[in-house]
Design a protein around this motif. Structure first.
Motif, short mmCIF file in Angstrom:
data_model
loop_
_atom_site.label_atom_id
_atom_site.label_comp_id
_atom_site.label_asym_id
_atom_site.label_seq_id
_atom_site.Cartn_x
_atom_site.Cartn_y
_atom_site.Cartn_z
N TRP A 355 99.96 43.59 -4.13
CA TRP A 355 100.90 42.85 -4.58
C TRP A 355 101.63 43.59 -5.53
N LEU A 372 101.73 36.66 -10.58
CA LEU A 372 101.05 38.01 -10.49
C LEU A 372 99.93 38.27 -11.49
N CYS A 408 104.20 46.96 -13.91
CA CYS A 408 103.69 45.61 -14.35
C CYS A 408 103.03 45.68 -15.59
#
Length: 449
Positions: A355, A372, A408
């Motif tokens: 992901w 997420l 991220c």
């Protein structure tokens, strides 16, 4: 003549029981259309002559024949250059050149992506786009096919004879290529031009990085080395495990044959293909099978489309299982594919997840934030090696030009506050192959592009 009456739209198959429409012409189909248009010999590859003829015909890349040849040769990745581009090499050239680009969700539709096309290839692509809807082969889209187009792309237009007549500029009862272009541009599904404003979240990530940067520790890298094929690596200490890390080979894995250093475990952090076609998976698996490692651990990346069972452009509902089966059959027993799962080697736990923050219309996309973060919270504690495709914020995630960061933030927080692995191995951001160390975790962007 009088236009036929339209069927009741809510009786169309994809709208029954709330099922989601899947557009039959998306990024993979655009790339295939260009390939098939240029591959006039239909032999599955594009010769220099075919490439040159198309570039001259539409004015793509350059009017200079030598420059066109240089572009072709640069894209021809075969070790013994054979003056032909296979589908992987061609699609990489088109994407890297910005001729085709996905710009995320359309501004005015609920379900469609927005596509940018270089002006010089618009008519070529739209010819194939129209053919997907021209089921009766009359050279255009009739009113019934127009209804399907509206549903597939959630276009904000009425599904009525009057609406159809508005776009049927020639009044001949069908929508032709230029009329289809007008529809898609008005709905903001299609944008054209020569300048590409690439869509990313760099500015938002710069803000997040400014908030986190002061808390980050960067120490000298202690237990990771960059291997360029000639550099000497330190001798492996007795009782240790040596991991060899690669990523983003995009079908060019053969270029690494004989160049990888010796080690115990090979880690591949995704994007081993350009579009995840089964033939790409097969050749990658065969290459993996020949690599001399005790264990070979792989995760998919955003380009490995067929491994994402939820990817909307799949025409075969079983394609993800076929892709996994193909990799297993060709890669051999030492290959392990991790998808939100772990494997243990000599007491070391390796966890893999594909992901990433949403990026265009590729695979394994999740929006930044809750969805997420939930994936990262699902990573167990006690993991020694974390294998992810997209890097954490601030660690191998710098994009050029502009030095924007696209990693991220939620992944970084989970790594540093809870998971605390020895290594986090990623790829995805081709511009920033690098290593860093925060005193607990080594972060490696292992992109091999």
């Amino acid at each position: 003549g009088k236009l036929p009456e339209i069927q009741i739209v809510d009786q169309l198959p994809e709208l029954i029981s709330g099922s989601k429409s899947r557009a039959p012409f998306m990024l993979p189909h655009i790339l295939d259309a260009l390939f098939m248009e240029i591959d006039t010999s239909r032999n599955g590859s594009i010769s220099l002559d075919e490439f040159t003829d198309f570039c001259n015909k539409v004015g793509l890349f350059s009017k200079n024949q030598e420059e066109i040849r240089q572009i072709f040769d640069a894209a021809d990745g075969h070790t013994a250059r054979n003056r032909s581009l296979d589908t992987v090499e061609f699609k990489k050239l088109i994407l890297d050149s910005g001729i085709v680009e996905v710009r995320g969700e359309s501004l005015r539709t609920a379900a469609a992506d927005a596509y940018f096309l270089e002006e010089k290839v618009v008519d070529t692509v739209l010819k194939w786009w129209l053919a997907r809807y021209d089921t009766n082969k009359d050279g255009g889209i009739d009113i019934n096919e127009y209804a399907r187009l509206l549903v597939d792309y959630s276009l904000p237009f009425s599904c009525s004879p009057a609406s159809f007549a508005r776009y049927d500029k020639n009044g001949n009862g069908i929508i032709e290529v230029q009329e289809l272009r007008f529809i898609l541009e008005e709905a903001h599904v299609l944008a054209t031009g020569t300048a590409i404003a690439r869509k990313d979240d760099a500015e938002g990530m710069r803000t997040a990085w400014r908030a986190l940067e002061a808390s980050q520790v960067f120490l000298p890298v202690a237990n990771a080395w960059k291997y360029g094929g000639t550099a000497e690596l330190p001798q492996q200490r007795l009782g240790t495990v040596r991991f060899v890390c690669i990523s983003d080979t995009h079908g060019q894995h053969e270029a690494l044959t004989g160049k990888l250093p010796k080690g115990d475990v090979l880690l591949h952090a995704g994007d081993f293909s350009m579009c995840g076609e089964l033939q790409e998976v097969k050749t990658f698996g065969s290459w993996l099978e020949a690599q001399p490692f005790d264990l070979k651990v792989v995760i998919p990346g955003n380009h490995d489309l067929t491994f994402d069972s939820a990817y909307e452009a799949h025409e075969d509902p079983n394609i993800a299982e076929k892709a996994r089966t193909t990799l297993a059959a060709t890669g051999g027993q030492q290959v392990v594919l991790l998808e939100d799962d772990e494997v243990t080697y000599r007491g070391l736990r390796i966890y893999g997840s594909a992901w990433q923050p949403a990026f265009g219309s590729w695979a394994f996309n999740l929006p930044r934030g809750h969805q997420l973060a939930e994936r990262w919270r699902a990573v167990p504690e006690g993991i020694d090696i974390l294998l992810v495709h997209g890097p954490p914020l601030g660690r191998g995630d710098r994009c050029h030009p502009g030095e924007g960061r696209v990693g991220c933030a939620d992944l970084l927080v989970e790594i540093q506050d809870r998971i605390k692995p020895f290594f986090c191995v990623s790829g995805h951001v081709h511009e920033d192959p690098s290593a860093s160390f925060d005193g607990v975790t080594h972060y490696l962007n292992a992109t091999s592009s």
